[in-house]
Design a protein around this motif. Sequence first.
Motif, PDB file in Angstrom:
ATOM      1  N   TYR A   1       0.834  -1.205   0.000  1.00  0.00           N
ATOM      2  CA  TYR A   1       0.000   0.000   0.000  1.00  0.00           C
ATOM      3  C   TYR A   1       0.870   1.257   0.000  1.00  0.00           C
ATOM      4  O   TYR A   1       0.644   2.193  -0.774  1.00  0.00           O
ATOM      5  CB  TYR A   1      -0.912  -0.029   1.226  1.00  0.00           C
ATOM      6  N   ILE A   2       1.880   1.278   0.859  1.00  0.00           N
ATOM      7  CA  ILE A   2       2.771   2.439   0.963  1.00  0.00           C
ATOM      8  C   ILE A   2       3.541   2.643  -0.345  1.00  0.00           C
ATOM      9  O   ILE A   2       3.685   3.764  -0.836  1.00  0.00           O
ATOM     10  CB  ILE A   2       3.741   2.270   2.148  1.00  0.00           C
ATOM     11  N   GLU A   3       4.017   1.547  -0.939  1.00  0.00           N
ATOM     12  CA  GLU A   3       4.773   1.637  -2.187  1.00  0.00           C
ATOM     13  C   GLU A   3       3.887   2.133  -3.332  1.00  0.00           C
ATOM     14  O   GLU A   3       4.310   2.974  -4.146  1.00  0.00           O
ATOM     15  CB  GLU A   3       5.357   0.266  -2.534  1.00  0.00           C
ATOM     16  N   LEU A   4       2.654   1.634  -3.416  1.00  0.00           N
ATOM     17  CA  LEU A   4       1.739   2.087  -4.465  1.00  0.00           C
ATOM     18  C   LEU A   4       1.418   3.567  -4.290  1.00  0.00           C
ATOM     19  O   LEU A   4       1.380   4.325  -5.271  1.00  0.00           O
ATOM     20  CB  LEU A   4       0.452   1.264  -4.437  1.00  0.00           C
ATOM     21  N   SER A   5       1.198   3.986  -3.050  1.00  0.00           N
ATOM     22  CA  SER A   5       0.921   5.395  -2.774  1.00  0.00           C
ATOM     23  C   SER A   5       2.058   6.278  -3.267  1.00  0.00           C
ATOM     24  O   SER A   5       1.834   7.327  -3.879  1.00  0.00           O
ATOM     25  CB  SER A   5       0.703   5.588  -1.270  1.00  0.00           C
ATOM     26  N   ARG A   6       3.280   5.842  -3.026  1.00  0.00           N
ATOM     27  CA  ARG A   6       4.453   6.609  -3.471  1.00  0.00           C
ATOM     28  C   ARG A   6       4.495   6.711  -4.998  1.00  0.00           C
ATOM     29  O   ARG A   6       4.706   7.789  -5.557  1.00  0.00           O
ATOM     30  CB  ARG A   6       5.731   5.951  -2.953  1.00  0.00           C
ATOM     31  N   LYS A   7       4.267   5.593  -5.687  1.00  0.00           N
ATOM     32  CA  LYS A   7       4.335   5.577  -7.148  1.00  0.00           C
ATOM     33  C   LYS A   7       3.239   6.441  -7.771  1.00  0.00           C
ATOM     34  O   LYS A   7       3.476   7.146  -8.757  1.00  0.00           O
ATOM     35  CB  LYS A   7       4.219   4.143  -7.663  1.00  0.00           C
ATOM     36  N   VAL A   8       2.046   6.374  -7.198  1.00  0.00           N
ATOM     37  CA  VAL A   8       0.927   7.161  -7.722  1.00  0.00           C
ATOM     38  C   VAL A   8       1.224   8.655  -7.614  1.00  0.00           C
ATOM     39  O   VAL A   8       1.002   9.426  -8.554  1.00  0.00           O
ATOM     40  CB  VAL A   8      -0.379   6.808  -6.975  1.00  0.00           C
ATOM     41  N   LYS A   9       1.755   9.080  -6.471  1.00  0.00           N
ATOM     42  CA  LYS A   9       2.059  10.496  -6.272  1.00  0.00           C
ATOM     43  C   LYS A   9       3.207  10.947  -7.166  1.00  0.00           C
ATOM     44  O   LYS A   9       3.230  12.085  -7.646  1.00  0.00           O
ATOM     45  CB  LYS A   9       2.368  10.758  -4.802  1.00  0.00           C
ATOM     46  N   GLU A  10       4.171  10.058  -7.417  1.00  0.00           N
ATOM     47  CA  GLU A  10       5.275  10.387  -8.317  1.00  0.00           C
ATOM     48  C   GLU A  10       4.776  10.666  -9.730  1.00  0.00           C
ATOM     49  O   GLU A  10       5.360  11.457 -10.467  1.00  0.00           O
ATOM     50  CB  GLU A  10       6.291   9.238  -8.359  1.00  0.00           C
ATOM     51  N   LYS A  11       3.687  10.000 -10.113  1.00  0.00           N
ATOM     52  CA  LYS A  11       3.141  10.168 -11.452  1.00  0.00           C
ATOM     53  C   LYS A  11       2.166  11.340 -11.534  1.00  0.00           C
ATOM     54  O   LYS A  11       1.535  11.569 -12.564  1.00  0.00           O
ATOM     55  CB  LYS A  11       2.473   8.871 -11.914  1.00  0.00           C
ATOM     56  N   GLY A  12       2.044  12.076 -10.438  1.00  0.00           N
ATOM     57  CA  GLY A  12       1.259  13.303 -10.467  1.00  0.00           C
ATOM     58  C   GLY A  12      -0.207  13.150 -10.120  1.00  0.00           C
ATOM     59  O   GLY A  12      -0.979  14.092 -10.287  1.00  0.00           O
ATOM     60  N   PHE A  13      -0.622  11.964  -9.624  1.00  0.00           N
ATOM     61  CA  PHE A  13      -2.013  11.755  -9.242  1.00  0.00           C
ATOM     62  C   PHE A  13      -2.171  11.929  -7.731  1.00  0.00           C
ATOM     63  O   PHE A  13      -1.230  11.704  -6.968  1.00  0.00           O
ATOM     64  CB  PHE A  13      -2.478  10.352  -9.637  1.00  0.00           C
ATOM     65  N   ASN A  14      -3.377  12.296  -7.320  1.00  0.00           N
ATOM     66  CA  ASN A  14      -3.621  12.499  -5.893  1.00  0.00           C
ATOM     67  C   ASN A  14      -5.022  12.014  -5.505  1.00  0.00           C
ATOM     68  O   ASN A  14      -5.856  12.781  -5.040  1.00  0.00           O
ATOM     69  CB  ASN A  14      -3.450  13.979  -5.537  1.00  0.00           C
ATOM     70  N   PRO A  15      -5.297  10.707  -5.699  1.00  0.00           N
ATOM     71  CA  PRO A  15      -6.626  10.196  -5.341  1.00  0.00           C
ATOM     72  C   PRO A  15      -6.759   9.991  -3.837  1.00  0.00           C
ATOM     73  O   PRO A  15      -5.773  10.058  -3.101  1.00  0.00           O
ATOM     74  CB  PRO A  15      -6.668   8.843  -6.069  1.00  0.00           C
ATOM     75  N   TYR A  16      -7.986   9.738  -3.397  1.00  0.00           N
ATOM     76  CA  TYR A  16      -8.190   9.291  -2.025  1.00  0.00           C
ATOM     77  C   TYR A  16      -7.740   7.833  -1.940  1.00  0.00           C
ATOM     78  O   TYR A  16      -8.187   6.992  -2.719  1.00  0.00           O
ATOM     79  CB  TYR A  16      -9.664   9.389  -1.633  1.00  0.00           C
ATOM     80  N   PHE A  17      -6.847   7.524  -0.999  1.00  0.00           N
ATOM     81  CA  PHE A  17      -6.398   6.157  -0.758  1.00  0.00           C
ATOM     82  C   PHE A  17      -7.181   5.599   0.426  1.00  0.00           C
ATOM     83  O   PHE A  17      -7.076   6.114   1.536  1.00  0.00           O
ATOM     84  CB  PHE A  17      -4.903   6.127  -0.436  1.00  0.00           C
ATOM     85  N   ILE A  18      -7.950   4.549   0.184  1.00  0.00           N
ATOM     86  CA  ILE A  18      -8.740   3.944   1.259  1.00  0.00           C
ATOM     87  C   ILE A  18      -8.229   2.528   1.485  1.00  0.00           C
ATOM     88  O   ILE A  18      -8.430   1.631   0.661  1.00  0.00           O
ATOM     89  CB  ILE A  18     -10.241   3.946   0.916  1.00  0.00           C
TER      90      ILE A  18
END
Length: 234
Positions: free
Chosen positions: A62-79
Amino acid sequence: MMQKTIIIDCVGDSMSKLVKAINKTLPNANIVGISTNCSFGLTLIQKHKASILFIRSKKSDYIELSRKVKEKGFNPYFIFVTETEFEINNLDDKSLTVCLQHLENSIIKISHHLTVEEPSPYTNRIGIPSNNGTTYLSTDNIIFFRSDNNYTIIHLENGKTILVSKTLKKFEVKLSNKHFIRTHQSYIVNLNKVIQVCNNDGGYLTMNNNEKIPISRSKKNIVKNQLNLLFEKI
């Protein structure tokens, strides 16, 4: 406004339960993709530009996916979907948790966080304070902001500049939902005014007024990903 929603269930035994609970408790959630692994889940997030992500996985994934998503410029709600309510630890308004044992009630409890700002005809203007009052500028007329100690210099399309007694950080926060990005400790640029990304001299952007704006090493991937999201590459 419908919110594009992705479900990632790496455990694989709660997908149908999640779909049913989301459809029942979040009427504005539009499930556009499901995945049983984080790698394909990341692809779905990029493809659909989802604003809500439900994920059941190991905490490290979960933490790794959150990091990758933010690196790509997205900012969704992570639940993050946990097994029991004792694991719940909401970090902030964008990182939330729900309990699988009481799924529907858990989703209802955090549903007030899942809001998307409605577009407004006035959101492309910002108020610039001065000794004489406030000037309202269209963000379309701003090329970039440059820090000057505790002041900020705004560079406009017409070649003029405005000196404002606000730090660059203040503008970064206000413009976070628009097409502006901080490329460097001293600069925020309007991505719509970029005409070239150059790799020479450590990396910089050429703006439509021919100014060259440096890109710090830590910002390179974020800047390039944001540009790729906005503009088609041939």
